[in-house]
Scaffold this active site. Structure first.
Site, PDB file in Angstrom:
ATOM      1  N   ASN A   1      -2.058 -54.086  35.582  1.00 34.57           N
ATOM      2  CA  ASN A   1      -2.727 -53.289  34.426  1.00 34.57           C
ATOM      3  C   ASN A   1      -3.410 -54.322  33.643  1.00 34.57           C
ATOM      4  O   ASN A   1      -2.685 -55.355  33.329  1.00 34.57           O
ATOM      5  CB  ASN A   1      -1.745 -52.268  33.720  1.00 34.57           C
ATOM      6  CG  ASN A   1      -0.370 -52.846  33.138  1.00 34.57           C
ATOM      7  OD1 ASN A   1       0.038 -53.954  33.527  1.00 34.57           O
ATOM      8  ND2 ASN A   1       0.115 -52.368  31.937  1.00 34.57           N
TER       9      ASN A   1
ATOM     10  N   GLU B   1      -2.613 -49.610  39.424  1.00 33.00           N
ATOM     11  CA  GLU B   1      -2.883 -48.693  40.799  1.00 33.00           C
ATOM     12  C   GLU B   1      -4.361 -48.839  41.103  1.00 33.00           C
ATOM     13  O   GLU B   1      -4.858 -48.995  42.212  1.00 33.00           O
ATOM     14  CB  GLU B   1      -2.528 -47.625  40.839  1.00 33.00           C
ATOM     15  CG  GLU B   1      -0.989 -47.233  40.768  1.00 33.00           C
ATOM     16  CD  GLU B   1      -0.366 -47.305  39.552  1.00 33.00           C
ATOM     17  OE1 GLU B   1      -0.950 -47.971  38.393  1.00 33.00           O
ATOM     18  OE2 GLU B   1       0.635 -46.487  39.064  1.00 33.00           O
TER      19      GLU B   1
END
Ligand code: THU
Length: 159
Positions: A61, A74
């Site tokens: 992230n 992701e």
């Protein structure tokens, strides 16, 4: 008429129950999490994608002082994989998170926006892929992103 949807997933209690390939991918996600840029939440997430060509692509992230400008691990991993190997589908995606300098006990579950992107990637290559949500005390394995996003919006609405 009342309708119901059920989701199917597998639960494991330790890494020793996973295959060698899955262990390596979880390790790659763990390494990626350590490189997260998360000065605001201090919640470091790592994602590792195993592609059908055997390559592994990772992401973490990336936060921003303007909060919504940041991106989840992701999507960093998936967009990176899809931009480097646009013709290659996925085999497996592993996700984990570090909080208070330790891997979390509970498996980290992807946010709604990431599920949407995960589904697009699955449908794009017409190939379900395995999703591993890693926690020290519990590992969840899902066979297809469809399980994570019932009644999803997809390209069929745009036709
Ligand atoms: N985050 C991820 O990267 N993936 C998830 O699955 C959940 C949340 C990030 C976004 C933000 O940088 C931080 O974790 C706290 O929400």
């Amino acid at each position: 008429m009342k309708q119901e949807r059920t989701i199917t997933f597998h639960e494991y209690s330790s890494l020793s129950e996973m295959s060698q390939m899955d262990k390596l991918l979880i390790e790659a996600a763990h390494n990626a999490a350590q490189h997260a840029y998360a000065p605001y939440s201090k919640f470091k997430v790592g994602a590792a994608v195993l592609l059908a060509n055997g390559k592994t692509v990772t992401g973490s992230n990336q936060e921003n002082a303007a909060y919504p400008s940041g991106l989840c691990a992701e999507r960093v991993a998936l967009f990176s994989a899809n931009s480097q190997y646009p013709e290659v589908g996925l085999k497996t995606l592993a996700i984990c998170a570090i909080s208070n300098n330790e891997l979390t006990q509970q498996p980290v579950t992807p946010c709604g926006a990431c599920r949407q992107v995960m589904l697009e990637t699955e449908m794009r290559f017409k190939q379900p892929y395995k999703v591993i949500l890693y926690g020290k005390g519990k590992i969840i394995v899902i066979e297809s992103v469809h399980e994570l996003l019932p009644l999803a919006f997809d390209d069929s609405f745009l036709k």
